[in-house]
Design a protein around this motif. Structure first.
Motif, PDB file in Angstrom:
ATOM      1  N   GLY A  42      67.329  17.661  23.512  1.00 19.91           N
ATOM      2  CA  GLY A  42      66.742  17.900  24.831  1.00 19.91           C
ATOM      3  C   GLY A  42      66.885  19.354  25.244  1.00 19.91           C
ATOM      4  N   ALA A  43      68.103  19.883  25.094  1.00 21.09           N
ATOM      5  CA  ALA A  43      68.351  21.276  25.474  1.00 21.09           C
ATOM      6  C   ALA A  43      67.529  22.230  24.620  1.00 21.09           C
ATOM      7  CB  ALA A  43      69.838  21.589  25.328  1.00 21.09           C
ATOM      8  N   MET A  44      67.449  21.926  23.336  1.00 21.72           N
ATOM      9  CA  MET A  44      66.699  22.782  22.419  1.00 21.72           C
ATOM     10  C   MET A  44      65.206  22.737  22.736  1.00 21.72           C
ATOM     11  SD  MET A  44      66.835  22.677  18.266  1.00 21.72           S
ATOM     12  CE  MET A  44      65.391  21.617  18.073  1.00 21.72           C
ATOM     13  N   SER A  45      64.715  21.564  23.055  1.00 19.97           N
ATOM     14  CA  SER A  45      63.281  21.394  23.324  1.00 19.97           C
ATOM     15  C   SER A  45      62.841  22.257  24.494  1.00 19.97           C
ATOM     16  CB  SER A  45      62.966  19.933  23.644  1.00 19.97           C
ATOM     17  OG  SER A  45      63.312  19.121  22.554  1.00 19.97           O
ATOM     18  N   LYS A  46      63.672  22.263  25.537  1.00 21.14           N
ATOM     19  CA  LYS A  46      63.335  23.053  26.723  1.00 21.14           C
ATOM     20  C   LYS A  46      63.101  24.513  26.329  1.00 21.14           C
ATOM     21  CE  LYS A  46      66.527  22.289  29.724  1.00 21.14           C
ATOM     22  NZ  LYS A  46      67.512  22.403  30.822  1.00 21.14           N
ATOM     23  N   ASP A  47      64.017  25.026  25.505  1.00 18.63           N
ATOM     24  CA  ASP A  47      63.924  26.390  24.987  1.00 18.63           C
ATOM     25  C   ASP A  47      62.650  26.593  24.182  1.00 18.63           C
ATOM     26  OD1 ASP A  47      66.297  27.891  25.636  1.00 18.63           O
ATOM     27  OD2 ASP A  47      66.206  28.667  23.576  1.00 18.63           O
ATOM     28  N   MET A  48      62.385  25.643  23.322  1.00 16.95           N
ATOM     29  CA  MET A  48      61.279  25.795  22.370  1.00 16.95           C
ATOM     30  C   MET A  48      59.915  25.740  23.031  1.00 16.95           C
ATOM     31  SD  MET A  48      61.883  23.945  18.767  1.00 16.95           S
ATOM     32  CE  MET A  48      63.344  24.477  17.865  1.00 16.95           C
ATOM     33  N   MET A  49      59.806  24.863  24.035  1.00 16.01           N
ATOM     34  CA  MET A  49      58.516  24.703  24.703  1.00 16.01           C
ATOM     35  C   MET A  49      58.082  25.997  25.387  1.00 16.01           C
ATOM     36  SD  MET A  49      57.999  21.478  24.062  1.00 16.01           S
ATOM     37  CE  MET A  49      57.079  20.392  25.178  1.00 16.01           C
ATOM     38  N   SER A  50      59.030  26.918  25.604  1.00 11.63           N
ATOM     39  CA  SER A  50      58.662  28.179  26.253  1.00 11.63           C
ATOM     40  C   SER A  50      58.221  29.233  25.243  1.00 11.63           C
ATOM     41  CB  SER A  50      59.854  28.699  27.065  1.00 11.63           C
ATOM     42  OG  SER A  50      60.883  29.091  26.185  1.00 11.63           O
ATOM     43  N   MET A  51      58.268  28.908  23.949  1.00  9.52           N
ATOM     44  CA  MET A  51      57.810  29.895  22.958  1.00  9.52           C
ATOM     45  C   MET A  51      56.289  29.819  22.837  1.00  9.52           C
ATOM     46  SD  MET A  51      60.514  29.385  19.858  1.00  9.52           S
ATOM     47  CE  MET A  51      62.110  28.675  20.308  1.00  9.52           C
ATOM     48  N   PRO A  52      55.655  30.990  22.663  1.00  7.90           N
ATOM     49  CA  PRO A  52      54.191  31.007  22.549  1.00  7.90           C
ATOM     50  C   PRO A  52      53.728  30.129  21.374  1.00  7.90           C
ATOM     51  CG  PRO A  52      55.139  33.211  22.160  1.00  7.90           C
ATOM     52  CD  PRO A  52      56.264  32.317  22.521  1.00  7.90           C
ATOM     53  N   GLY A  53      52.767  29.293  21.641  1.00  8.17           N
ATOM     54  CA  GLY A  53      52.218  28.428  20.595  1.00  8.17           C
ATOM     55  C   GLY A  53      52.974  27.131  20.421  1.00  8.17           C
ATOM     56  N   MET A  54      54.099  26.982  21.127  1.00  9.91           N
ATOM     57  CA  MET A  54      54.915  25.781  20.948  1.00  9.91           C
ATOM     58  C   MET A  54      54.832  24.835  22.158  1.00  9.91           C
ATOM     59  SD  MET A  54      56.459  25.763  17.970  1.00  9.91           S
ATOM     60  CE  MET A  54      57.901  24.660  18.177  1.00  9.91           C
ATOM     61  N   GLU A  55      54.084  25.232  23.194  1.00 14.02           N
ATOM     62  CA  GLU A  55      54.032  24.446  24.433  1.00 14.02           C
ATOM     63  C   GLU A  55      53.619  23.008  24.164  1.00 14.02           C
ATOM     64  OE1 GLU A  55      51.958  26.966  23.819  1.00 14.02           O
ATOM     65  OE2 GLU A  55      52.730  28.678  24.948  1.00 14.02           O
ATOM     66  N   MET A  56      52.768  22.817  23.179  1.00 14.97           N
ATOM     67  CA  MET A  56      52.184  21.506  22.946  1.00 14.97           C
ATOM     68  C   MET A  56      52.893  20.722  21.847  1.00 14.97           C
ATOM     69  SD  MET A  56      49.574  21.762  25.009  1.00 14.97           S
ATOM     70  CE  MET A  56      48.401  20.511  24.466  1.00 14.97           C
ATOM     71  N   MET A  57      53.930  21.316  21.258  1.00 15.49           N
ATOM     72  CA  MET A  57      54.613  20.647  20.142  1.00 15.49           C
ATOM     73  C   MET A  57      55.154  19.281  20.564  1.00 15.49           C
ATOM     74  SD  MET A  57      55.743  20.361  17.088  1.00 15.49           S
ATOM     75  CE  MET A  57      55.341  21.904  16.261  1.00 15.49           C
TER      76      MET A  57
END
Lengths: 133, 133, 133, 133
Positions: A7-22
């Motif tokens: 959960g914590a990692m996902s929050k971080d990742m969703m803010s990376m360009p191109g990863m919003e929709m992962m």
């Protein structure tokens, strides 16, 4: 992977360009399949059967793949695709080798299943990434 | 890699189907470049600059690549090609990230050079393998 | 390890508390011995002789040890001592196993020598650290 | 670790000299704690906080420790003890570093917990091994 950490990692990742929709559940499933495949291949390689070198290669590739998904800050879509292809190819080799002993060795049979599951999970990951671009 | 060990390994490898024609000096250069790149990326990642995640990914991939070349019994030409592509892609990412700091960080500059050298060595390895098939 | 990279790393390391007096040539020799031992053990483990599991364990431990010396920012003297002890113990096991085949296998003979050299280098590293504290 | 694979592995392991009495549930818990700690530390190290080098060291040591438990054929009791001590020491360092940021970083807090759990599991493993000898 631990779901709170995910959960914590996902929050971080969703803010990376191109990863919003992962789809993070697909990524988590892929990490878990890589981890399970590394473990199965490591055990399998201690049997000293002819699949051992392929299983050692596969264990290392799966660990590298799993870690790369945890460090997406240091990845590009192109590098992810190439890594997923390499992981799929390596799992295929280990699976093929293990299938030759699946009748006599319970461990090889389980290892082949772990390789297949890892291939499938990497394939899903690839499909998700392709649908995003 | 130690030249006597390389000699012993080469004898073994030349007897594998499809490997009779492998230029062992190119393979040795590729192993050495992977090893040097793993080391450079490991040092570079301790600097806590933005290249760190890419460098950690690259260090792991280079180690996995190097070991795979030492365990060709467990590889196929297709898997080797996919792994080399993944290693080249990963080195490219780490090199691009490090180049952004090459002016302020001596370590990043050297790391970028190690990544470039590893890419070149993997490319040579690919070319050799393609000319064999 | 590349001497220019070692130079840049040393400058960084000498500024860490407790590391001002570290003999960097001993540390570099230890990293190089770990790297050589990882490589020898990786090659040796493909032979499918009884030493293979010990050699795989030793290869992983040597890689972990080498990387830890490149990331001294994340080490304490106590952790370094414990890691060096573990690496020495693991090299001992792999060397003992390989010595049983040293007469029939040139690779095992060379692998045993690489294990011995790595043990010696880790011991020197320990002695240097003890003389500093 | 997958319980069916653990079952197959246990059968193998119980036949090794000195391992007949090993409590396999403790070993499985230790492997799982090492795997979880490697994952937590890998994620944590991407945050570029001061704990990153310790976490990278810890991730590598935990992976090496986990694999060694899967390859007990290549271990001796003495080497196992030394490896467990190194893993405990490394987890301690990563935990201490992460605890300094546990208030501001959810990831560091979870990582410190994973380190603590891994230390505890390695300690249990040590105690079990000591009671067997």
């Amino acid at each position: 992977m631990d779901s709170m950490m995910m959960g914590a990692m996902s929050k971080d990742m969703m803010s990376m360009p191109g990863m919003e929709m992962m789809d993070m559940s697909i990524m988590q499933a892929c990490m878990d399949a890589c981890s399970a495949c590394e473990q199965a291949c490591t055990v399998c390689s201690t049997q000293m059967m002819s699949c051992a070198p392929a299983c050692m290669n596969c264990a290392d590739m799966c660990n590298t793949m799993m870690r790369a998904m945890m460090r997406m800050q240091g990845m590009t879509p192109a590098a992810m695709m190439a890594m997923l292809d390499a992981c799929i190819a390596m799992c295929q080799v280990a699976m093929d080798e293990c299938m030759e002993h699946a009748d006599h060795s319970e461990v090889c049979k389980m290892c082949a299943q772990a390789c297949q599951a890892c291939m499938d999970a990497c394939m899903s990951m690839k499909n998700t990434m392709m649908s995003m671009s």
